[in-house]
Design an enzyme around this catalytic site. Structure first.
Site, PDB file in Angstrom:
ATOM      1  N   GLY A 240      26.365  49.421  30.526  1.00  0.00           N
ATOM      2  CA  GLY A 240      26.010  50.482  31.482  1.00  0.00           C
ATOM      3  C   GLY A 240      26.929  50.494  32.682  1.00  0.00           C
ATOM      4  O   GLY A 240      27.730  49.580  32.896  1.00  0.00           O
TER       5      GLY A 240
ATOM      6  N   ARG B 266      29.320  49.466  38.129  1.00  0.00           N
ATOM      7  CA  ARG B 266      29.976  49.744  39.419  1.00  0.00           C
ATOM      8  C   ARG B 266      30.487  51.177  39.423  1.00  0.00           C
ATOM      9  O   ARG B 266      31.559  51.470  39.954  1.00  0.00           O
ATOM     10  CB  ARG B 266      31.106  48.765  39.698  1.00  0.00           C
ATOM     11  CG  ARG B 266      32.040  48.639  38.559  1.00  0.00           C
ATOM     12  CD  ARG B 266      33.437  48.497  38.822  1.00  0.00           C
ATOM     13  NE  ARG B 266      33.996  48.456  37.473  1.00  0.00           N
ATOM     14  CZ  ARG B 266      35.143  47.976  37.167  1.00  0.00           C
ATOM     15  NH1 ARG B 266      35.906  47.501  38.085  1.00  0.00           N
ATOM     16  NH2 ARG B 266      35.567  47.993  35.923  1.00  0.00           N
TER      17      ARG B 266
ATOM     18  N   ASP C 142      28.983  42.894  41.865  1.00  0.00           N
ATOM     19  CA  ASP C 142      28.639  43.469  43.173  1.00  0.00           C
ATOM     20  C   ASP C 142      28.712  44.994  43.189  1.00  0.00           C
ATOM     21  O   ASP C 142      28.409  45.621  44.205  1.00  0.00           O
ATOM     22  CB  ASP C 142      29.557  42.886  44.269  1.00  0.00           C
ATOM     23  CG  ASP C 142      31.037  43.166  44.004  1.00  0.00           C
ATOM     24  OD1 ASP C 142      31.347  43.839  42.994  1.00  0.00           O
ATOM     25  OD2 ASP C 142      31.880  42.704  44.798  1.00  0.00           O
ATOM     26  N   GLY C 143      29.147  45.587  42.076  1.00  0.00           N
ATOM     27  CA  GLY C 143      29.239  47.045  42.014  1.00  0.00           C
ATOM     28  C   GLY C 143      30.383  47.622  42.824  1.00  0.00           C
ATOM     29  O   GLY C 143      30.501  48.829  42.975  1.00  0.00           O
TER      30      GLY C 143
ATOM     31  N   ARG D 239      36.542  59.293  40.054  1.00  0.00           N
ATOM     32  CA  ARG D 239      37.065  59.551  38.708  1.00  0.00           C
ATOM     33  C   ARG D 239      36.520  60.866  38.180  1.00  0.00           C
ATOM     34  O   ARG D 239      35.341  61.178  38.353  1.00  0.00           O
ATOM     35  CB  ARG D 239      36.664  58.403  37.769  1.00  0.00           C
ATOM     36  CG  ARG D 239      37.173  58.603  36.350  1.00  0.00           C
ATOM     37  CD  ARG D 239      37.202  57.299  35.572  1.00  0.00           C
ATOM     38  NE  ARG D 239      35.890  56.760  35.275  1.00  0.00           N
ATOM     39  CZ  ARG D 239      35.700  55.575  34.686  1.00  0.00           C
ATOM     40  NH1 ARG D 239      36.727  54.820  34.345  1.00  0.00           N
ATOM     41  NH2 ARG D 239      34.489  55.137  34.439  1.00  0.00           N
TER      42      ARG D 239
ATOM     43  N   ARG E  47      30.692  57.343  25.675  1.00  0.00           N
ATOM     44  CA  ARG E  47      31.545  56.360  25.004  1.00  0.00           C
ATOM     45  C   ARG E  47      31.020  56.076  23.602  1.00  0.00           C
ATOM     46  O   ARG E  47      29.852  56.376  23.308  1.00  0.00           O
ATOM     47  CB  ARG E  47      31.506  55.043  25.803  1.00  0.00           C
ATOM     48  CG  ARG E  47      31.866  55.221  27.265  1.00  0.00           C
ATOM     49  CD  ARG E  47      31.045  54.278  28.156  1.00  0.00           C
ATOM     50  NE  ARG E  47      31.173  54.677  29.569  1.00  0.00           N
ATOM     51  CZ  ARG E  47      32.072  54.190  30.406  1.00  0.00           C
ATOM     52  NH1 ARG E  47      32.878  53.241  30.009  1.00  0.00           N
ATOM     53  NH2 ARG E  47      32.138  54.633  31.639  1.00  0.00           N
TER      54      ARG E  47
ATOM     55  N   ASP F 134      32.977  50.159  24.592  1.00  0.00           N
ATOM     56  CA  ASP F 134      32.455  50.812  25.803  1.00  0.00           C
ATOM     57  C   ASP F 134      33.579  51.462  26.605  1.00  0.00           C
ATOM     58  O   ASP F 134      33.302  52.186  27.567  1.00  0.00           O
ATOM     59  CB  ASP F 134      31.692  49.809  26.683  1.00  0.00           C
ATOM     60  CG  ASP F 134      32.510  48.573  26.998  1.00  0.00           C
ATOM     61  OD1 ASP F 134      32.989  47.916  26.063  1.00  0.00           O
ATOM     62  OD2 ASP F 134      32.695  48.268  28.190  1.00  0.00           O
ATOM     63  N   ASN F 135      34.811  51.210  26.205  1.00  0.00           N
ATOM     64  CA  ASN F 135      35.947  51.820  26.898  1.00  0.00           C
ATOM     65  C   ASN F 135      36.633  52.853  26.013  1.00  0.00           C
ATOM     66  O   ASN F 135      37.826  53.120  26.177  1.00  0.00           O
ATOM     67  CB  ASN F 135      36.948  50.743  27.316  1.00  0.00           C
ATOM     68  CG  ASN F 135      36.386  49.841  28.400  1.00  0.00           C
ATOM     69  OD1 ASN F 135      35.471  50.231  29.138  1.00  0.00           O
ATOM     70  ND2 ASN F 135      36.906  48.639  28.496  1.00  0.00           N
TER      71      ASN F 135
ATOM     72  N   ASP G  41      39.256  53.876  31.515  1.00  0.00           N
ATOM     73  CA  ASP G  41      39.201  52.481  31.931  1.00  0.00           C
ATOM     74  C   ASP G  41      40.571  51.836  32.010  1.00  0.00           C
ATOM     75  O   ASP G  41      40.993  51.101  31.135  1.00  0.00           O
ATOM     76  CB  ASP G  41      38.270  51.677  31.015  1.00  0.00           C
ATOM     77  CG  ASP G  41      37.122  51.138  31.829  1.00  0.00           C
ATOM     78  OD1 ASP G  41      37.385  50.554  32.872  1.00  0.00           O
ATOM     79  OD2 ASP G  41      35.955  51.316  31.430  1.00  0.00           O
TER      80      ASP G  41
HETATM   81  P1  AMP Z   1      35.082  47.066  32.190  1.00  0.00           P
HETATM   82  O1  AMP Z   1      35.713  45.771  31.828  1.00  0.00           O
HETATM   83  O2  AMP Z   1      35.663  47.703  33.409  1.00  0.00           O
HETATM   84  O3  AMP Z   1      35.049  48.009  31.048  1.00  0.00           O
HETATM   85  O4  AMP Z   1      33.570  46.737  32.568  1.00  0.00           O
HETATM   86  C1  AMP Z   1      32.677  46.162  31.649  1.00  0.00           C
HETATM   87  C2  AMP Z   1      31.276  46.143  32.213  1.00  0.00           C
HETATM   88  O5  AMP Z   1      31.210  45.350  33.388  1.00  0.00           O
HETATM   89  C3  AMP Z   1      30.732  47.512  32.594  1.00  0.00           C
HETATM   90  O6  AMP Z   1      29.369  47.539  32.285  1.00  0.00           O
HETATM   91  C4  AMP Z   1      30.963  47.554  34.083  1.00  0.00           C
HETATM   92  O7  AMP Z   1      30.090  48.441  34.715  1.00  0.00           O
HETATM   93  C5  AMP Z   1      30.674  46.111  34.476  1.00  0.00           C
HETATM   94  N1  AMP Z   1      31.357  45.742  35.722  1.00  0.00           N
HETATM   95  C6  AMP Z   1      32.668  45.573  35.909  1.00  0.00           C
HETATM   96  N2  AMP Z   1      32.928  45.229  37.192  1.00  0.00           N
HETATM   97  C7  AMP Z   1      31.744  45.186  37.839  1.00  0.00           C
HETATM   98  C8  AMP Z   1      31.347  44.890  39.182  1.00  0.00           C
HETATM   99  N3  AMP Z   1      32.226  44.576  40.129  1.00  0.00           N
HETATM  100  N4  AMP Z   1      30.031  44.957  39.462  1.00  0.00           N
HETATM  101  C9  AMP Z   1      29.136  45.265  38.521  1.00  0.00           C
HETATM  102  N5  AMP Z   1      29.435  45.540  37.247  1.00  0.00           N
HETATM  103  C10 AMP Z   1      30.730  45.506  36.901  1.00  0.00           C
HETATM  104 MG    MG Z   2      34.529  49.915  31.025  1.00  0.00          MG
END
Ligand code: AMP
Ligand code: MG
Length: 513
Positions: free
Chosen positions: A109, A112, A144-145, A195, A202, A271-272, A281
């Site tokens: 989900g 962030r 931390d989002g 964005r 996805r 998910d990407n 992503d």
């Molecule tokens: P990503 O590697 O960017 O595709 O992210 C994979 C998952 O990690 C997704 O569910 C993102 O929303 C979550 N995520 C990545 N960075 C953060 C962050 N700083 N805080 C919270 N969730 C994160």
């Molecule tokens: Mg992602």
């Protein structure tokens, strides 16, 4: 299969209705927020203390039908940093699952990212507007989002360059400094990225519902995705099969385009991967300098799963996961559904090979429909030679384009450390391409459009990020400007054509999340 349920439009994604907003604010539509409540979580962006605009993409704003002056105003900035929600926004974090490096994660989900809503662009298309890095959501898990400045700038540079290179991609509307620090391995300035995407649906969004055996959710999502991205599938005998085949075709084309440009996505988890066929992503992605088919940049891709030449394999694997997730919709009988899924997946290889070969024919100045099989063998032979001679991929194809346009041989032969290899290769190329043939002029136009002069090279991206961390955005702004028109020679940006010196080479990229 005549008794199969037909995809119905659950949401009216009708013709463009232009709302006049007296405040020049954004006329948000929220079709995704009208889907069942377990598709997302309602969230509010976090407030930030001292936002500062880094860059606003005025051209994109115009395409989206947004008021550029309003976006650049204090009210616009307040929206771009999450401090102020325009009327009509219904911010949500979308639920999805995914396979990360092959491992199943039933719930990921938007951890962030927050979807503010959708807008209808002047081109008649619907676009998501999403804030990345504006605080925690119920999907944040331990995170931390927030986002650090570096990854925000990287996504801005790379996604806009990809758009200019003609590759389907999410876009960058704005980047804003939050005025707060985020904690990574060290404290870094925080930033928020706006964005824009045709949607954020996805492969992993389908997997989320399939993973919960929620067939109704799956059907609602598929109907929505069909209405939004592939409305023609609604008229098919088997709309869900048609949808699957269209996603497969879009992704096969996308991955071939990446490869033609030497782009390595780096984190092709399910998910990407969008169902729209847009690149999404921009984490540890990069364009390669010297060619090698197994090139990997991402620090977390230890086994080369998402290396340059493995991208079609990874894409095929991901699309097989999409097909599996759709099985409950493909037929009443499970064996029939599996056979349908397999038949759809089998189309990937032909789609991919066709785009891949055609793109390389264009890059080499060959006839689009090829000639003999040996021409295709010449393409793979060329790539092998580039790897052996450690030749810069972008420079090679651009020098070849110049040579084909009547330039001299020296600039191209200088790329080879072994001149005999060059002479052999060149003779074969000349025989196939026939550059003196009268109709070659048309192929030269295709060559120019297939071989960029400038790409956002990794060392330039790193340079822009490191300089920005010192408070200076000059290199970032200049790199963005240099990649707006990537196929045009421009002496003002000559330094961006050059390969990195050994000291400048960047070997690894990081997600920075
Ligand atoms: P990503 O590697 O960017 O595709 O992210 C994979 C998952 O990690 C997704 O569910 C993102 O929303 C979550 N995520 C990545 N960075 C953060 C962050 N700083 N805080 C919270 N969730 C994160
Ligand atoms: Mg992602």
């Amino acid at each position: 299969m005549a008794d199969m349920p037909r995809a119905k439009t659950v949401i009216a994604l009708g013709p463009v209705r232009r709302k006049i907003s007296p405040m020049s604010e954004i006329a948000f539509e929220n079709s995704y927020a009208r889907l069942p409540e377990h598709f997302y979580a309602k969230v509010q962006p976090a407030n930030v203390r001292n936002p500062q605009l880094i860059r606003l993409n005025a051209n994109l704003a115009v395409t989206l039908g947004l008021d550029v002056d309003w976006l650049a105003s204090p009210d616009g900035l307040a929206m771009l940093c999450g401090n102020r929600l325009p009327a009509g926004a219904e911010p949500i974090a979308q639920a999805y699952a995914g396979h990360q490096f092959g491992g199943w994660v039933p719930q990921l989900g938007d951890g962030r990212a927050i979807l503010l809503g959708e807008v209808l662009g002047t081109d008649g298309h619907r676009y998501d507007i999403q804030l990345k890095g504006s605080g925690r959501t119920p999907f944040s898990r331990g995170g931390d989002g927030k986002a650090a400045l570096g990854p925000v700038l990287r996504e801005y540079i790379l996604s806009e360059a990809m758009a200019a290179l003609g590759v389907p991609t999410t876009r960058a509307l704005a980047a804003v400094l939050s005025g707060e620090m985020v904690r990574r391995e060290q404290a870094l300035p925080g930033a928020i990225f706006t964005r824009v995407a045709s949607s954020h649906i996805r492969v992993g969004t389908f997997q989320y519902f399939h993973g919960q055996s929620d067939t109704q959710g799956l059907r609602d999502l598929a109907d929505y995705a069909i209405a939004r991205h592939y409305p023609a599938a609604q008229n098919s005998e088997q709309p869900y099969r048609a949808f699957l085949e269209l996603v497969i075709a879009a992704q096969a084309r996308l991955i071939a385009q990446w490869m033609h440009l030497g782009f390595i996505h780096g984190v092709m988890n399910t998910d990407n991967m969008t169902v729209s066929g847009e690149t999404i992503d921009y984490g540890p992605c990069a364009f390669m300098d010297a060619f090698h088919p197994e090139k990997v940049f991402s620090s977390i891709d230890r086994n080369g799963r998402y290396g340059w030449g493995n991208q079609p394999v990874a894409g095929h694997w991901n699309l097989t996961r999409l097909a599996e997730a759709l099985i409950p919709l493909l037929a009443d009988d499970v064996d029939d559904a599996k056979a349908t899924a397999e038949a759809a997946i089998a189309t990937f290889v032909d789609h991919f090979s066709d785009h891949y070969i055609r793109g390389f024919r264009a890059k080499l100045g060959f006839k689009p429909d090829g000639g003999s099989d040996s021409n295709d063998a010449f393409i793979s032979g060329t790539l092998t030679m580039l790897a052996e001679q450690k030749i810069d991929y972008t420079i090679f194809f651009r020098q070849l384009t110049k040579l084909a346009a009547g330039g001299d041989k020296e600039a191209l032969s200088a790329q080879f450390f072994d001149s005999n290899s060059f002479d052999d290769w060149f003779e074969q190329w000349r025989e196939i391409a026939q550059p003196s043939a009268p109709e070659f002029a048309k192929r030269l136009v295709m060559m120019r459009a297939a071989n960029p002069v400038r790409i956002p090279r990794n060392h330039r991206v790193e340079e822009a990020i490191q300089q920005a961390y010192t408070g200076d955005l000059t290199a970032f702004n200049r790199l963005v400007a240099a990649t707006v028109d990537p196929f045009e020679e421009n002496s003002e940006f000559a330094e961006f054509e050059q390969a990195p010196t050994p000291e400048q080479v960047v070997c690894q990229t990081f997600c920075g999340t």
